[in-house]
Design an enzyme around this catalytic site. Sequence first.
Site, PDB file in Angstrom:
ATOM      1  N   ASP A  31       0.822  -1.215   0.000  1.00 19.59           N
ATOM      2  CA  ASP A  31       0.000   0.000   0.000  1.00 19.59           C
ATOM      3  C   ASP A  31       0.859   1.271   0.000  1.00 19.59           C
ATOM      4  O   ASP A  31       0.430   2.315   0.484  1.00 19.59           O
ATOM      5  CB  ASP A  31      -0.975  -0.008   1.183  1.00 19.59           C
ATOM      6  CG  ASP A  31      -0.248  -0.055   2.518  1.00 19.59           C
ATOM      7  OD1 ASP A  31       0.989  -0.204   2.517  1.00 19.59           O
ATOM      8  OD2 ASP A  31      -0.923   0.053   3.560  1.00 19.59           O
ATOM      9  N   HIS A 235      24.540   0.432 -17.251  1.00 19.21           N
ATOM     10  CA  HIS A 235      23.476   0.908 -16.350  1.00 19.21           C
ATOM     11  C   HIS A 235      23.609   0.279 -14.964  1.00 19.21           C
ATOM     12  O   HIS A 235      22.644  -0.236 -14.403  1.00 19.21           O
ATOM     13  CB  HIS A 235      22.091   0.642 -16.954  1.00 19.21           C
ATOM     14  CG  HIS A 235      21.792   1.551 -18.102  1.00 19.21           C
ATOM     15  ND1 HIS A 235      20.734   1.352 -18.966  1.00 19.21           N
ATOM     16  CD2 HIS A 235      22.390   2.681 -18.534  1.00 19.21           C
ATOM     17  CE1 HIS A 235      20.718   2.306 -19.883  1.00 19.21           C
ATOM     18  NE2 HIS A 235      21.727   3.129 -19.635  1.00 19.21           N
ATOM     19  N   ASP A 252      27.629   8.745 -13.111  1.00 15.80           N
ATOM     20  CA  ASP A 252      26.672   9.304 -14.081  1.00 15.80           C
ATOM     21  C   ASP A 252      25.452   9.711 -13.267  1.00 15.80           C
ATOM     22  O   ASP A 252      24.660   8.857 -12.840  1.00 15.80           O
ATOM     23  CB  ASP A 252      26.328   8.239 -15.128  1.00 15.80           C
ATOM     24  CG  ASP A 252      25.388   8.767 -16.215  1.00 15.80           C
ATOM     25  OD1 ASP A 252      24.768   9.837 -16.033  1.00 15.80           O
ATOM     26  OD2 ASP A 252      25.259   8.084 -17.259  1.00 15.80           O
ATOM     27  N   ASP A 263      22.227  15.664 -17.048  1.00 14.82           N
ATOM     28  CA  ASP A 263      22.737  14.305 -17.239  1.00 14.82           C
ATOM     29  C   ASP A 263      24.253  14.407 -17.430  1.00 14.82           C
ATOM     30  O   ASP A 263      24.719  14.731 -18.514  1.00 14.82           O
ATOM     31  CB  ASP A 263      22.046  13.702 -18.480  1.00 14.82           C
ATOM     32  CG  ASP A 263      22.452  12.273 -18.753  1.00 14.82           C
ATOM     33  OD1 ASP A 263      23.158  11.674 -17.922  1.00 14.82           O
ATOM     34  OD2 ASP A 263      22.045  11.745 -19.813  1.00 14.82           O
ATOM     35  N   HIS A 342      27.395   2.275 -27.426  1.00 12.52           N
ATOM     36  CA  HIS A 342      26.176   3.091 -27.297  1.00 12.52           C
ATOM     37  C   HIS A 342      26.276   4.350 -28.143  1.00 12.52           C
ATOM     38  O   HIS A 342      27.321   4.639 -28.727  1.00 12.52           O
ATOM     39  CB  HIS A 342      25.909   3.432 -25.821  1.00 12.52           C
ATOM     40  CG  HIS A 342      27.015   4.182 -25.142  1.00 12.52           C
ATOM     41  ND1 HIS A 342      27.283   5.512 -25.402  1.00 12.52           N
ATOM     42  CD2 HIS A 342      27.927   3.796 -24.208  1.00 12.52           C
ATOM     43  CE1 HIS A 342      28.296   5.901 -24.646  1.00 12.52           C
ATOM     44  NE2 HIS A 342      28.718   4.878 -23.915  1.00 12.52           N
ATOM     45  N   HIS A 346      21.948  12.030 -26.763  1.00 15.71           N
ATOM     46  CA  HIS A 346      20.498  11.995 -26.949  1.00 15.71           C
ATOM     47  C   HIS A 346      19.923  13.360 -26.595  1.00 15.71           C
ATOM     48  O   HIS A 346      20.598  14.179 -25.954  1.00 15.71           O
ATOM     49  CB  HIS A 346      19.871  10.913 -26.059  1.00 15.71           C
ATOM     50  CG  HIS A 346      20.340  10.990 -24.618  1.00 15.71           C
ATOM     51  ND1 HIS A 346      19.757  11.818 -23.683  1.00 15.71           N
ATOM     52  CD2 HIS A 346      21.365  10.371 -23.977  1.00 15.71           C
ATOM     53  CE1 HIS A 346      20.402  11.685 -22.521  1.00 15.71           C
ATOM     54  NE2 HIS A 346      21.389  10.820 -22.672  1.00 15.71           N
ATOM     55  N   HIS A 353      15.963  11.087 -21.589  1.00 15.31           N
ATOM     56  CA  HIS A 353      16.018  10.744 -23.017  1.00 15.31           C
ATOM     57  C   HIS A 353      14.780  11.403 -23.611  1.00 15.31           C
ATOM     58  O   HIS A 353      13.689  10.839 -23.587  1.00 15.31           O
ATOM     59  CB  HIS A 353      16.025   9.232 -23.232  1.00 15.31           C
ATOM     60  CG  HIS A 353      17.215   8.573 -22.587  1.00 15.31           C
ATOM     61  ND1 HIS A 353      17.215   7.318 -22.063  1.00 15.31           N
ATOM     62  CD2 HIS A 353      18.478   9.055 -22.370  1.00 15.31           C
ATOM     63  CE1 HIS A 353      18.405   7.039 -21.560  1.00 15.31           C
ATOM     64  NE2 HIS A 353      19.180   8.076 -21.732  1.00 15.31           N
ATOM     65  N   GLU A 379      28.406  12.090 -24.899  1.00 13.13           N
ATOM     66  CA  GLU A 379      28.850  11.117 -23.902  1.00 13.13           C
ATOM     67  C   GLU A 379      29.556   9.889 -24.481  1.00 13.13           C
ATOM     68  O   GLU A 379      29.097   8.767 -24.302  1.00 13.13           O
ATOM     69  CB  GLU A 379      27.652  10.674 -23.049  1.00 13.13           C
ATOM     70  CG  GLU A 379      26.428  10.221 -23.839  1.00 13.13           C
ATOM     71  CD  GLU A 379      25.299   9.762 -22.914  1.00 13.13           C
ATOM     72  OE1 GLU A 379      25.564   8.910 -22.064  1.00 13.13           O
ATOM     73  OE2 GLU A 379      24.170  10.259 -23.064  1.00 13.13           O
ATOM     74  N   TYR A 383      34.846   1.119 -22.616  1.00 12.02           N
ATOM     75  CA  TYR A 383      34.618   0.172 -21.513  1.00 12.02           C
ATOM     76  C   TYR A 383      35.315  -1.134 -21.887  1.00 12.02           C
ATOM     77  O   TYR A 383      34.899  -1.795 -22.839  1.00 12.02           O
ATOM     78  CB  TYR A 383      33.117  -0.068 -21.313  1.00 12.02           C
ATOM     79  CG  TYR A 383      32.309   1.215 -21.389  1.00 12.02           C
ATOM     80  CD1 TYR A 383      32.073   1.987 -20.255  1.00 12.02           C
ATOM     81  CD2 TYR A 383      31.822   1.673 -22.623  1.00 12.02           C
ATOM     82  CE1 TYR A 383      31.373   3.179 -20.344  1.00 12.02           C
ATOM     83  CE2 TYR A 383      31.122   2.864 -22.713  1.00 12.02           C
ATOM     84  CZ  TYR A 383      30.898   3.612 -21.585  1.00 12.02           C
ATOM     85  OH  TYR A 383      30.204   4.796 -21.678  1.00 12.02           O
ATOM     86  N   ARG A 401      33.609   7.157 -19.115  1.00  6.61           N
ATOM     87  CA  ARG A 401      32.646   7.939 -19.909  1.00  6.61           C
ATOM     88  C   ARG A 401      32.734   9.377 -19.411  1.00  6.61           C
ATOM     89  O   ARG A 401      32.932   9.619 -18.209  1.00  6.61           O
ATOM     90  CB  ARG A 401      31.221   7.394 -19.751  1.00  6.61           C
ATOM     91  CG  ARG A 401      30.198   8.224 -20.523  1.00  6.61           C
ATOM     92  CD  ARG A 401      28.825   7.534 -20.700  1.00  6.61           C
ATOM     93  NE  ARG A 401      28.105   7.287 -19.481  1.00  6.61           N
ATOM     94  CZ  ARG A 401      27.963   6.111 -18.893  1.00  6.61           C
ATOM     95  NH1 ARG A 401      28.519   5.041 -19.433  1.00  6.61           N
ATOM     96  NH2 ARG A 401      27.291   5.973 -17.765  1.00  6.61           N
ATOM     97  N   GLU A 403      30.479  12.964 -19.915  1.00  5.96           N
ATOM     98  CA  GLU A 403      29.193  13.405 -20.485  1.00  5.96           C
ATOM     99  C   GLU A 403      28.857  14.828 -20.071  1.00  5.96           C
ATOM    100  O   GLU A 403      28.879  15.170 -18.885  1.00  5.96           O
ATOM    101  CB  GLU A 403      28.075  12.463 -20.004  1.00  5.96           C
ATOM    102  CG  GLU A 403      26.684  12.872 -20.463  1.00  5.96           C
ATOM    103  CD  GLU A 403      25.609  11.846 -20.100  1.00  5.96           C
ATOM    104  OE1 GLU A 403      25.798  11.104 -19.114  1.00  5.96           O
ATOM    105  OE2 GLU A 403      24.584  11.813 -20.802  1.00  5.96           O
TER     106      GLU A 403
HETATM  107  N1  GLY Z   1      22.224   8.685 -17.610  1.00  8.24           N
HETATM  108  C1  GLY Z   1      21.620   8.124 -18.728  1.00  8.24           C
HETATM  109  C2  GLY Z   1      22.301   8.469 -19.967  1.00  8.24           C
HETATM  110  O1  GLY Z   1      23.413   8.961 -19.917  1.00  8.24           O
HETATM  111  O2  GLY Z   1      21.783   8.345 -21.030  1.00  8.24           O
HETATM  112 MN    MN Z   2      22.974  10.611 -21.252  1.00  7.18          MN
HETATM  113 MN    MN Z   3      24.213   9.938 -18.238  1.00  5.83          MN
END
Ligand code: GLY
Ligand code: MN
Ligand code: MN
Length: 436
Positions: A31, A235, A252, A263, A342, A346, A353, A379, A383, A401, A403
């Site tokens: 609940d 992720h 991140d 982000d 990747h 974005h 996103h 970004e 890896y 990474r 970003e």
């Molecule tokens: N943190 C999600 C991405 O970088 O797309």
């Molecule tokens: Mn991102």
């Molecule tokens: Mn990110």
Amino acid sequence: MKPQLKKFMDAIGKDAVAIIPAAHEVTRSYDTEYKFRQDNDFLYLTGFPEPDAVAVIAPGNKKNPYTLFVRPRDPEMETWFGRREGVEGAKKNYGADKTLPIEKFAKEFGKLLDGHDKLYYRFGRYEWLDKLLLQYLSTQRYRRLKTAYPPHTIIDPTLIIGEMRLHKTTEEVAFMQKAGDIAAEAHVLAMQNCKPGMNESEIESIIEHHFRMSGASGAAYNSIIGGGDNATILHYVENNMTLKDGDLLLVDAGCEYQGYASDITRTFPVNGKFTQAQRDIYDVVLDVQIACCEATKVGTTIKQRQELSIELLTEGMKKIGLLKGDTKKLIKKKAYFKYYMHGVGHYLGLDVHDAGRYFTDQQAKHSRPFEAGMVLTVEPGIYVPPDDKDAPAKFRGIGVRIEDDVLVTESGNVNLTAKVPKHAEEIEEIMAKAKK
Ligand code: GLY
Ligand code: MN
Ligand code: MN
């Protein structure tokens, strides 16, 4: 009425009516609910923050072009679960021409649809509303032929709203700059406080504490705090392992301010000093990231920027001995993909996103050029899987990474997250100073 709603009304025209629903609370367990998060299209058009509301937008309706159905005031419910605007508050504070209790929606909405050619509605999001609409449509077939004039064309409003959301207004840019600033400060704090022996969760809490203390509503997505090998899991969100001397930490994390996301990713040494192998990979990623930030300007397409990142990363991987061979051939056989799997970025906005089309044609063949007012992340990363026998041993288990969030302008671009350093020397300096 928000200017966004006015613009949406102009876009759909007077012979159309739109039904735009708010989100519903979602059960977390038994609940208890997840913290409520408004539907972004609804938030964008109405600004109304409560669950269980529906906006009916009918630009051709002279008296009530904007009707908002909301939860009514209820002293008992409000004592248990919090304040409500109610029908009066929604009208007074959110600019609706008419407000009604949500319980009346099922009975009333059909009347608001009559007399319009087109209905803008997105099926597949909220089941209760889909069911109501389908019931309505099945009974209208008969009416349409004999008596009334209900909509005969149903259109998904996602494209119209997506295009609007893609091009940020001055106010939206200000919110996104603030989201960028707060998150940048949080990343600096993470660098300053990071020490071997800490748990990833401590870094997460330092970052998210700063978000909340600075006026952000919280994280814009689950923060990724990956030490050592964990940085090679894209992720990774468990964030519960001990940070080791000699490892890198990939963070991140972005916050949400007035609904808008930042982000940011930074990767730094847990003990404050990069090893040579870490530095080799780091500098390759940094150079590519800087080049891709520069390429984020009017006219460059998403595809061109992706290809640039692939070409430069492949060359960089060759330079440090992670790949061997002819660059063109390596790209052709996607040799980079094992280490860079990747996209380079974005759209960013209310959603991390964000909404908006990435192609200019229906077949998704022609990549879209960047336009002023868009915000995009940049970004790239490398890896190296810990068990990758092809990679020199010194590189295995390293994930990097970097970003940033970049606003495209008429004359170039603005890095909204520039306040957190990204050059290795600057990072080492910040960390060394914090130790004194
Ligand atoms: N943190 C999600 C991405 O970088 O797309
Ligand atoms: Mn991102
Ligand atoms: Mn990110």
